[in-house]
Design a protein around this motif. Sequence first.
Motif, PDB file in Angstrom:
ATOM      1  N   VAL B  16       9.468   4.945   3.341  1.00  0.00           N
ATOM      2  CA  VAL B  16       7.967   5.577   3.059  1.00  0.00           C
ATOM      3  C   VAL B  16       6.983   4.821   3.596  1.00  0.00           C
ATOM      4  O   VAL B  16       7.171   3.670   3.138  1.00  0.00           O
ATOM      5  CB  VAL B  16       8.029   5.866   1.432  1.00  0.00           C
ATOM      6  CG1 VAL B  16       6.704   6.495   1.010  1.00  0.00           C
ATOM      7  CG2 VAL B  16       9.193   6.868   1.134  1.00  0.00           C
ATOM      8  N   SER B  17       6.028   5.495   4.169  1.00  0.00           N
ATOM      9  CA  SER B  17       5.000   4.637   4.922  1.00  0.00           C
ATOM     10  C   SER B  17       3.636   5.548   4.538  1.00  0.00           C
ATOM     11  O   SER B  17       3.669   6.574   3.802  1.00  0.00           O
ATOM     12  CB  SER B  17       5.187   4.492   6.238  1.00  0.00           C
ATOM     13  OG  SER B  17       4.802   5.798   6.917  1.00  0.00           O
ATOM     14  N   VAL B  53       5.369   1.284   2.143  1.00  0.00           N
ATOM     15  CA  VAL B  53       5.137   1.238   1.107  1.00  0.00           C
ATOM     16  C   VAL B  53       6.038   0.210   0.303  1.00  0.00           C
ATOM     17  O   VAL B  53       7.422   0.484   0.408  1.00  0.00           O
ATOM     18  CB  VAL B  53       5.034   2.505   0.180  1.00  0.00           C
ATOM     19  CG1 VAL B  53       4.952   2.575  -1.364  1.00  0.00           C
ATOM     20  CG2 VAL B  53       4.159   3.841   0.901  1.00  0.00           C
ATOM     21  N   GLY B  54       5.550  -0.438  -0.421  1.00  0.00           N
ATOM     22  CA  GLY B  54       6.514  -1.543  -1.137  1.00  0.00           C
ATOM     23  C   GLY B  54       6.999  -0.916  -2.270  1.00  0.00           C
ATOM     24  O   GLY B  54       6.711   0.014  -2.987  1.00  0.00           O
ATOM     25  N   PHE B  55       8.382  -1.482  -2.528  1.00  0.00           N
ATOM     26  CA  PHE B  55       9.132  -0.738  -3.826  1.00  0.00           C
ATOM     27  C   PHE B  55       8.499  -1.090  -5.031  1.00  0.00           C
ATOM     28  O   PHE B  55       8.599  -0.338  -5.905  1.00  0.00           O
ATOM     29  CB  PHE B  55      10.227  -1.789  -3.837  1.00  0.00           C
ATOM     30  CG  PHE B  55      11.474  -0.964  -4.768  1.00  0.00           C
ATOM     31  CD1 PHE B  55      12.247  -0.241  -4.360  1.00  0.00           C
ATOM     32  CD2 PHE B  55      11.423  -1.305  -6.043  1.00  0.00           C
ATOM     33  CE1 PHE B  55      13.069   0.581  -5.347  1.00  0.00           C
ATOM     34  CE2 PHE B  55      12.571  -0.896  -7.074  1.00  0.00           C
ATOM     35  CZ  PHE B  55      13.288   0.204  -6.536  1.00  0.00           C
ATOM     36  N   ASP B  56       7.468  -2.041  -5.054  1.00  0.00           N
ATOM     37  CA  ASP B  56       6.783  -2.169  -6.423  1.00  0.00           C
ATOM     38  C   ASP B  56       5.308  -1.783  -6.501  1.00  0.00           C
ATOM     39  O   ASP B  56       4.531  -2.459  -7.359  1.00  0.00           O
ATOM     40  CB  ASP B  56       6.924  -3.626  -7.072  1.00  0.00           C
ATOM     41  CG  ASP B  56       8.454  -4.026  -7.454  1.00  0.00           C
ATOM     42  OD1 ASP B  56       9.115  -3.315  -7.912  1.00  0.00           O
ATOM     43  OD2 ASP B  56       8.876  -5.140  -6.629  1.00  0.00           O
ATOM     44  N   GLU B  57       4.944  -0.918  -5.476  1.00  0.00           N
ATOM     45  CA  GLU B  57       3.558  -0.543  -5.613  1.00  0.00           C
ATOM     46  C   GLU B  57       3.349   0.790  -5.499  1.00  0.00           C
ATOM     47  O   GLU B  57       4.059   1.557  -4.898  1.00  0.00           O
ATOM     48  CB  GLU B  57       2.777  -1.342  -4.510  1.00  0.00           C
ATOM     49  CG  GLU B  57       3.109  -0.740  -3.012  1.00  0.00           C
ATOM     50  CD  GLU B  57       2.394  -1.582  -1.758  1.00  0.00           C
ATOM     51  OE1 GLU B  57       1.343  -2.236  -2.243  1.00  0.00           O
ATOM     52  OE2 GLU B  57       3.059  -1.363  -0.637  1.00  0.00           O
ATOM     53  N   ASP B  58       2.396   1.406  -6.266  1.00  0.00           N
ATOM     54  CA  ASP B  58       2.037   2.928  -6.276  1.00  0.00           C
ATOM     55  C   ASP B  58       1.908   3.331  -5.071  1.00  0.00           C
ATOM     56  O   ASP B  58       1.284   2.559  -4.027  1.00  0.00           O
ATOM     57  CB  ASP B  58       1.019   3.039  -7.391  1.00  0.00           C
ATOM     58  CG  ASP B  58       0.982   2.929  -8.627  1.00  0.00           C
ATOM     59  OD1 ASP B  58       2.264   2.855  -9.019  1.00  0.00           O
ATOM     60  OD2 ASP B  58       0.081   2.930  -9.580  1.00  0.00           O
ATOM     61  N   ILE B  66      -2.686  -1.672   2.606  1.00  0.00           N
ATOM     62  CA  ILE B  66      -2.409  -1.465   3.973  1.00  0.00           C
ATOM     63  C   ILE B  66      -3.570  -1.378   4.814  1.00  0.00           C
ATOM     64  O   ILE B  66      -3.797  -1.998   5.745  1.00  0.00           O
ATOM     65  CB  ILE B  66      -1.313  -0.316   4.281  1.00  0.00           C
ATOM     66  CG1 ILE B  66       0.041  -0.463   3.844  1.00  0.00           C
ATOM     67  CG2 ILE B  66      -1.433   0.068   5.717  1.00  0.00           C
ATOM     68  CD1 ILE B  66       0.940   0.588   3.665  1.00  0.00           C
ATOM     69  N   LEU B  67      -4.655  -0.620   4.297  1.00  0.00           N
ATOM     70  CA  LEU B  67      -5.909  -0.570   4.998  1.00  0.00           C
ATOM     71  C   LEU B  67      -6.333  -1.875   4.855  1.00  0.00           C
ATOM     72  O   LEU B  67      -7.165  -2.427   5.844  1.00  0.00           O
ATOM     73  CB  LEU B  67      -6.858   0.401   4.120  1.00  0.00           C
ATOM     74  CG  LEU B  67      -8.141   0.558   4.811  1.00  0.00           C
ATOM     75  CD1 LEU B  67      -8.075   1.380   6.015  1.00  0.00           C
ATOM     76  CD2 LEU B  67      -8.886   1.441   3.916  1.00  0.00           C
ATOM     77  N   SER B  68      -6.605  -2.544   3.675  1.00  0.00           N
ATOM     78  CA  SER B  68      -7.088  -3.721   3.845  1.00  0.00           C
ATOM     79  C   SER B  68      -6.288  -4.833   4.482  1.00  0.00           C
ATOM     80  O   SER B  68      -7.091  -5.555   5.277  1.00  0.00           O
ATOM     81  CB  SER B  68      -7.063  -4.292   2.218  1.00  0.00           C
ATOM     82  OG  SER B  68      -7.457  -5.814   2.151  1.00  0.00           O
ATOM     83  N   ASP B  69      -4.896  -4.883   4.541  1.00  0.00           N
ATOM     84  CA  ASP B  69      -4.271  -5.978   5.264  1.00  0.00           C
ATOM     85  C   ASP B  69      -4.386  -5.518   6.928  1.00  0.00           C
ATOM     86  O   ASP B  69      -4.571  -6.511   7.571  1.00  0.00           O
ATOM     87  CB  ASP B  69      -2.518  -5.552   5.319  1.00  0.00           C
ATOM     88  CG  ASP B  69      -2.428  -6.139   3.737  1.00  0.00           C
ATOM     89  OD1 ASP B  69      -3.098  -6.736   2.983  1.00  0.00           O
ATOM     90  OD2 ASP B  69      -1.245  -6.129   3.424  1.00  0.00           O
ATOM     91  N   LEU B  70      -4.540  -4.377   7.164  1.00  0.00           N
ATOM     92  CA  LEU B  70      -4.604  -4.042   8.714  1.00  0.00           C
ATOM     93  C   LEU B  70      -5.727  -4.059   9.334  1.00  0.00           C
ATOM     94  O   LEU B  70      -6.047  -3.960  10.446  1.00  0.00           O
ATOM     95  CB  LEU B  70      -3.665  -3.020   9.114  1.00  0.00           C
ATOM     96  CG  LEU B  70      -2.260  -3.142   8.678  1.00  0.00           C
ATOM     97  CD1 LEU B  70      -1.347  -2.031   9.127  1.00  0.00           C
ATOM     98  CD2 LEU B  70      -1.481  -4.238   9.321  1.00  0.00           C
TER      99      LEU B  70
END
Lengths: 228, 228
Positions: B16-17, B53-58, B66-70
């Motif tokens: 899932v991405s 999407v991480g297993f532990d994040e909504d 992801i927006l912030s990281d990238l």
Amino acid sequence: MIKSNRTEQTIQQIKVSVDCIIFGFNDNKLELLLIKKKDEPEKGKWSLIGGFVGFDEDLDEAANRILSDLSGLQDIYMEQIKTFGKVNRCSFDRVISSTYSAMILKSSYTEDQIEKYNAQWFPITEVPELIFDHNDMVDIAIKRMRRRVRNFPIAFNLLPSKFTLPQLQALYEGILDETLDKRNFRRKVSQMNYLVKLEEKDMTESRRGAFLYRFDEAWYKKEKHFNL
Amino acid sequence: MIKSNRTEQTIQQIKVSVDCIIFGFNDNKLELLLIKKKDEPEKGKWSLIGGFVGFDEDLDEAANRILSDLSGLQDIYMEQIKTFGKVNRCSFDRVISSTYSAMILKSSYTEDQIEKYNAQWFPITEVPELIFDHNDMVDIAIKRMRRRVRNFPIAFNLLPSKFTLPQLQALYEGILDETLDKRNFRRKVSQMNYLVKLEEKDMTESRRGAFLYRFDEAWYKKEKHFNL
């Protein structure tokens, strides 16, 4: 044992499911199709029509396959609504779920199918407590559907091919669950170029009769849907 | 070896991405923020701002992370658009991807950030070839955004807190990429109760000046968004 545990960890991945929200229109009222879960851990609870997406099927295909498998409904065009992805939305697994929705005539789903698939119609004002976040899914689908009905001619397939303006108004009132001012409604309707007034009248409801109309899909497709 | 292969099979699950579609408004034109991929197999290609999407994040949280990281963009309210789930949409993995979108002022994203994150703005009429189905994602997001702009006051945050009607019209024309009839536009605008005409005038554009308006969010929230 250690090895097996490691494998468990490796496959701790998000699962993907689909939930189908089927609205049925009946006697100018909206109802919702639900199924009673047959298997643990949710056995006996009411649920949307949902299941896991296969590794080898498109998301849209999965929605149609799951709808068909679990309700018997086939060849229903469903629109994707929203994907639900809260970590704890499902009590026993990490699952994100895409919702799909359609509006059908309640009469097109037979009593035999209802029985076979453990299904039941509920008035949308009396939706029971559903598993997981399915009640939220229903709320959002209803809002979206009402918004779309106001802006697109998506409800016309619920009418006979020829219909009167009182029938059309009753349809809108049923879906929107509100009484619409008749003059206002007629004014709006008169701006819909894709509504074609026929020479025929329906004489069953009044002595003067009511003109019949039909929906012209070709006209609609030519037009721009919105006008700022 | 056989054991390892079996494990591979066991974990053959859908990934899932999330892909973020950031529109920037600048000089009455819409642009799209893209990043150049740094890693194989898509190295050097243009892409939306996406990740797993991480297993532990909504799902919603993942979109913001992801927006912030990238891209470095933070505290941007994004709306979920659609989830893309064709089996072969990604060339090397089975991935379904939820798209999220926001419209910002291009000027709020600094040149330093653009450089740091390998990012670039493109006019939406000149979007390059993107990886996977990202061009489809952009097309759908543009359509959705234009539809919403026609029906909701979602563009007002792109204007100064006080603005003139010519500014408002230029904003709409830029987003919709069409010329709007001035009289028609004014008539529609006069029906927006949430637009408050002020006593002040902007005198910079003409000798007579143009009245300033402000957007009244409280009024808007009280009102029904749609009127059939």
